[in-house]
Design a protein around this motif. Sequence first.
Motif, PDB file in Angstrom:
ATOM      1  N   ALA A   4       5.305  18.601  12.253  1.00 16.64           N
ATOM      2  CA  ALA A   4       6.434  19.172  11.505  1.00 16.64           C
ATOM      3  C   ALA A   4       7.659  19.343  12.397  1.00 16.64           C
ATOM      4  CB  ALA A   4       6.037  20.513  10.899  1.00 16.64           C
ATOM      5  N   ILE A   5       7.435  19.732  13.653  1.00 13.61           N
ATOM      6  CA  ILE A   5       8.548  19.951  14.576  1.00 13.61           C
ATOM      7  C   ILE A   5       9.060  18.627  15.145  1.00 13.61           C
ATOM      8  CG2 ILE A   5       9.208  21.014  16.780  1.00 13.61           C
ATOM      9  CD1 ILE A   5       7.175  23.235  16.159  1.00 13.61           C
ATOM     10  N   VAL A   6       8.121  17.734  15.463  1.00 12.65           N
ATOM     11  CA  VAL A   6       8.488  16.429  16.030  1.00 12.65           C
ATOM     12  C   VAL A   6       7.833  15.347  15.174  1.00 12.65           C
ATOM     13  CG1 VAL A   6       8.567  15.002  18.110  1.00 12.65           C
ATOM     14  CG2 VAL A   6       8.465  17.500  18.307  1.00 12.65           C
ATOM     15  N   PRO A   7       8.383  15.061  14.005  1.00 12.52           N
ATOM     16  CA  PRO A   7       7.758  14.069  13.123  1.00 12.52           C
ATOM     17  C   PRO A   7       7.779  12.673  13.728  1.00 12.52           C
ATOM     18  CG  PRO A   7       9.933  14.698  12.305  1.00 12.52           C
ATOM     19  CD  PRO A   7       9.618  15.627  13.432  1.00 12.52           C
ATOM     20  N   GLY A   8       6.717  11.945  13.484  1.00 15.93           N
ATOM     21  CA  GLY A   8       6.609  10.594  14.024  1.00 15.93           C
ATOM     22  C   GLY A   8       6.111   9.625  12.976  1.00 15.93           C
ATOM     23  N   HIS A   9       5.470   8.592  13.439  1.00 17.07           N
ATOM     24  CA  HIS A   9       4.949   7.543  12.559  1.00 17.07           C
ATOM     25  C   HIS A   9       3.563   7.940  12.052  1.00 17.07           C
ATOM     26  CE1 HIS A   9       3.786   3.468  11.208  1.00 17.07           C
ATOM     27  NE2 HIS A   9       5.091   3.228  11.182  1.00 17.07           N
ATOM     28  N   MET A  10       3.159   7.356  10.934  1.00 20.80           N
ATOM     29  CA  MET A  10       1.830   7.630  10.383  1.00 20.80           C
ATOM     30  C   MET A  10       0.733   7.261  11.373  1.00 20.80           C
ATOM     31  SD  MET A  10       0.207   8.878   7.787  1.00 20.80           S
ATOM     32  CE  MET A  10       1.332   8.827   6.375  1.00 20.80           C
ATOM     33  N   THR A  67       0.855  -1.193   0.000  1.00 22.76           N
ATOM     34  CA  THR A  67       0.000   0.000   0.000  1.00 22.76           C
ATOM     35  C   THR A  67       0.888   1.239   0.000  1.00 22.76           C
ATOM     36  OG1 THR A  67      -1.680  -1.179   1.287  1.00 22.76           O
ATOM     37  CG2 THR A  67      -1.850   1.227   1.188  1.00 22.76           C
ATOM     38  N   SER A  68       0.634   2.151  -0.898  1.00 20.65           N
ATOM     39  CA  SER A  68       1.474   3.344  -1.001  1.00 20.65           C
ATOM     40  C   SER A  68       1.285   4.251   0.210  1.00 20.65           C
ATOM     41  CB  SER A  68       1.150   4.120  -2.282  1.00 20.65           C
ATOM     42  OG  SER A  68      -0.108   4.759  -2.174  1.00 20.65           O
ATOM     43  N   ASP A  69       2.305   5.024   0.536  1.00 22.41           N
ATOM     44  CA  ASP A  69       2.228   5.966   1.644  1.00 22.41           C
ATOM     45  C   ASP A  69       1.141   7.013   1.403  1.00 22.41           C
ATOM     46  OD1 ASP A  69       4.298   4.536   2.678  1.00 22.41           O
ATOM     47  OD2 ASP A  69       5.813   6.105   2.461  1.00 22.41           O
ATOM     48  N   TYR A  70       0.936   7.363   0.142  1.00 21.68           N
ATOM     49  CA  TYR A  70      -0.104   8.359  -0.180  1.00 21.68           C
ATOM     50  C   TYR A  70      -1.489   7.839   0.203  1.00 21.68           C
ATOM     51  CZ  TYR A  70      -3.150  11.424  -2.893  1.00 21.68           C
ATOM     52  OH  TYR A  70      -4.137  12.295  -3.269  1.00 21.68           O
ATOM     53  N   VAL A  71      -1.751   6.573  -0.087  1.00 23.95           N
ATOM     54  CA  VAL A  71      -3.040   5.987   0.272  1.00 23.95           C
ATOM     55  C   VAL A  71      -3.203   5.942   1.785  1.00 23.95           C
ATOM     56  CG1 VAL A  71      -4.417   3.872   0.223  1.00 23.95           C
ATOM     57  CG2 VAL A  71      -3.249   4.649  -1.848  1.00 23.95           C
ATOM     58  N   LEU A  72      -2.134   5.569   2.486  1.00 24.62           N
ATOM     59  CA  LEU A  72      -2.192   5.541   3.946  1.00 24.62           C
ATOM     60  C   LEU A  72      -2.493   6.925   4.507  1.00 24.62           C
ATOM     61  CD1 LEU A  72       0.857   3.217   4.739  1.00 24.62           C
ATOM     62  CD2 LEU A  72      -1.570   2.628   4.842  1.00 24.62           C
ATOM     63  N   TYR A  73      -1.867   7.944   3.952  1.00 20.44           N
ATOM     64  CA  TYR A  73      -2.119   9.305   4.406  1.00 20.44           C
ATOM     65  C   TYR A  73      -3.567   9.712   4.149  1.00 20.44           C
ATOM     66  CZ  TYR A  73      -2.060  14.403   4.481  1.00 20.44           C
ATOM     67  OH  TYR A  73      -2.365  15.718   4.734  1.00 20.44           O
ATOM     68  N   CYS A  74      -4.089   9.319   3.007  1.00 18.42           N
ATOM     69  CA  CYS A  74      -5.460   9.702   2.649  1.00 18.42           C
ATOM     70  C   CYS A  74      -6.516   9.007   3.495  1.00 18.42           C
ATOM     71  CB  CYS A  74      -5.712   9.433   1.166  1.00 18.42           C
ATOM     72  SG  CYS A  74      -4.857  10.605   0.069  1.00 18.42           S
ATOM     73  N   TYR A  75      -6.107   8.017   4.279  1.00 21.52           N
ATOM     74  CA  TYR A  75      -7.056   7.418   5.218  1.00 21.52           C
ATOM     75  C   TYR A  75      -7.589   8.464   6.183  1.00 21.52           C
ATOM     76  CZ  TYR A  75      -6.011   2.590   3.836  1.00 21.52           C
ATOM     77  OH  TYR A  75      -5.895   1.413   3.153  1.00 21.52           O
ATOM     78  N   ASN A  76      -6.831   9.542   6.366  1.00 17.86           N
ATOM     79  CA  ASN A  76      -7.307  10.624   7.234  1.00 17.86           C
ATOM     80  C   ASN A  76      -8.673  11.135   6.796  1.00 17.86           C
ATOM     81  OD1 ASN A  76      -5.559  11.222   9.426  1.00 17.86           O
ATOM     82  ND2 ASN A  76      -4.036  11.960   7.984  1.00 17.86           N
ATOM     83  N   ILE A  77      -8.924  11.134   5.504  1.00 13.99           N
ATOM     84  CA  ILE A  77     -10.220  11.590   4.996  1.00 13.99           C
ATOM     85  C   ILE A  77     -11.329  10.706   5.540  1.00 13.99           C
ATOM     86  CG2 ILE A  77     -11.606  11.974   2.916  1.00 13.99           C
ATOM     87  CD1 ILE A  77      -9.028  12.538   1.407  1.00 13.99           C
ATOM     88  N   LEU A  81      -6.020  15.632   0.030  1.00  9.18           N
ATOM     89  CA  LEU A  81      -5.528  14.969  -1.179  1.00  9.18           C
ATOM     90  C   LEU A  81      -4.262  15.614  -1.738  1.00  9.18           C
ATOM     91  CD1 LEU A  81      -8.926  14.300  -3.024  1.00  9.18           C
ATOM     92  CD2 LEU A  81      -7.461  12.604  -1.902  1.00  9.18           C
ATOM     93  N   VAL A  82      -4.149  16.942  -1.577  1.00  7.30           N
ATOM     94  CA  VAL A  82      -3.011  17.648  -2.195  1.00  7.30           C
ATOM     95  C   VAL A  82      -1.881  17.943  -1.212  1.00  7.30           C
ATOM     96  CG1 VAL A  82      -4.557  18.711  -3.882  1.00  7.30           C
ATOM     97  CG2 VAL A  82      -3.974  19.967  -1.789  1.00  7.30           C
ATOM     98  N   SER A  83      -2.074  17.646   0.075  1.00  6.06           N
ATOM     99  CA  SER A  83      -1.076  18.043   1.076  1.00  6.06           C
ATOM    100  C   SER A  83      -0.063  16.950   1.387  1.00  6.06           C
ATOM    101  CB  SER A  83      -1.771  18.470   2.382  1.00  6.06           C
ATOM    102  OG  SER A  83      -2.548  17.402   2.909  1.00  6.06           O
ATOM    103  N   TYR A  84      -0.150  15.828   0.701  1.00  7.44           N
ATOM    104  CA  TYR A  84       0.772  14.729   0.993  1.00  7.44           C
ATOM    105  C   TYR A  84       2.245  15.117   0.840  1.00  7.44           C
ATOM    106  CZ  TYR A  84       3.355  10.374   0.566  1.00  7.44           C
ATOM    107  OH  TYR A  84       4.283   9.391   0.713  1.00  7.44           O
ATOM    108  N   PRO A  85       2.644  15.900  -0.177  1.00 10.62           N
ATOM    109  CA  PRO A  85       4.069  16.271  -0.268  1.00 10.62           C
ATOM    110  C   PRO A  85       4.618  16.918   0.993  1.00 10.62           C
ATOM    111  CG  PRO A  85       2.952  16.787  -2.315  1.00 10.62           C
ATOM    112  CD  PRO A  85       1.881  16.380  -1.345  1.00 10.62           C
ATOM    113  N   SER A  86       3.787  17.670   1.705  1.00  9.85           N
ATOM    114  CA  SER A  86       4.249  18.291   2.949  1.00  9.85           C
ATOM    115  C   SER A  86       4.516  17.235   4.017  1.00  9.85           C
ATOM    116  CB  SER A  86       3.219  19.305   3.453  1.00  9.85           C
ATOM    117  OG  SER A  86       2.004  18.655   3.798  1.00  9.85           O
ATOM    118  N   ILE A  87       3.731  16.161   4.010  1.00 10.04           N
ATOM    119  CA  ILE A  87       3.940  15.084   4.973  1.00 10.04           C
ATOM    120  C   ILE A  87       5.255  14.372   4.690  1.00 10.04           C
ATOM    121  CG2 ILE A  87       3.027  12.869   5.784  1.00 10.04           C
ATOM    122  CD1 ILE A  87       1.528  15.312   6.796  1.00 10.04           C
ATOM    123  N   ARG A  88       5.554  14.162   3.424  1.00  7.49           N
ATOM    124  CA  ARG A  88       6.840  13.552   3.068  1.00  7.49           C
ATOM    125  C   ARG A  88       8.005  14.470   3.429  1.00  7.49           C
ATOM    126  NH1 ARG A  88       7.658  10.688  -2.542  1.00  7.49           N
ATOM    127  NH2 ARG A  88       9.491  10.097  -1.311  1.00  7.49           N
TER     128      ARG A  88
END
Length: 299
Positions: A192-198, A32-42, A103-110
Motif C-alpha cells: 500500500a505504501i510502495v505499490p509495485g507490480h503484481m 486475463t483479467s487483473d482479478y484472476v491474476l490477483y486470485c492466483y495468490n490463493i 476473493l473479496v479484497s481485490y478492490p483494495s489492490i486496485r
Amino acid sequence: MLPYATLHDAETAINRSLTTAETLWFNYTATTSDYVLYCYNILFLFFIFTTVPLFYLFTELLFRDYVAVYKIQPKVRFSVNDYFKCYSDVMRMFILVVGPLQLVSYPSIRMIGVRTSLPLPSLMEITSQLIVYFLIEDYTNYWIHRLFHSKWGYEKIHKVHHEYTAPIGFAAPYAHWAEVLILGIPSFLGPAIVPGHMITFWLWIALRQIEAIETHSGYDFPWTLTKYIPFYGGADYHDYHHYVGGQSQSNFASVFTYCDYIYGTDKGYRYHKRLLQQLRDDSKSNGGSNASGPDIKME
C-alpha cells in the motif's frame, strides 16, 4: 488485462522492444483479467502451505538420526497423525477465511495501485520493494504481536497459535481466525505504501509465508541461506518464543531482530542462550557429564 491489442501496440506504448519475459507476460495476460491474476495468490498459498512444510516432515521421518543435532527441541516428537491434524486445521482456516478474504479484497489492490501492465519491473526494483515490504511488515507485526500477548489478546485470540510450544512448519499459519485477519494488515501495508507490480506482490506473499514456515520448522540448519541476512531471526529465535509460551514477553518480531533489541524484548532470549552456553561449558569441564537443563538444544 493489458490495454494492448498486439505485441506491436505494447512495444509502441513503452517505446522499445519487449524482453523475452515481457513477451511471455503479454501472451499470458493479454486476455486475463487483473482479478484472476490477483486470485492466483490463493493457488500459490495453497501450494506453499501444502508443500514447503513437507521438506521438514520428510527430513524428520527419513533422516531423523542425521538431523537430530539441528532440532531445537530434541525431546519433542510429533507423529504423522499430529502433522496431518495440523495441516487439516490450517486448510479449514484457509478455505473458510484466507480464500474468501482473497476473493473479496481485490478492490483494495486496485485502490493502492498494484499494476499488471508493461513494462515488467527490473530485478533491482523487485528486490528493493521486497526489502521495504519485509521491513514494514516486521515493524508493524512486532507491535501487533506484543498486543496479542496482553492478557486479553492472548486469552481470546493468540493462545491458539501457541498450542504448539514446539512449533512445526505446518503450524506457521495455525491461528485463530481473528489473528489471521488482523495479521493481514501488516502484510498489506508495504504494497500500500510502495505499490509495485503484481509479480512483486506474488513474490512478497510467497516469500513471507515460506519465511514463516522456516521460522516455525523446529530445525536450525546451519546451511540455511537466511543465516546470511543481517538481523534475521530464524527458527531458533522464534522457537524460543513458543518454548516460553503464553508467559513470553520476548522475541516478538516476525522476521528480524532489531525491534526486539531496540525495545528490550530479547533479554529473556539472550539470558537463555547464556545459560545454555554455561551448561555446555560446565558439562565439558566435568568430563562430558550432562547436567539437567532445559529441553532445548545447546548451541
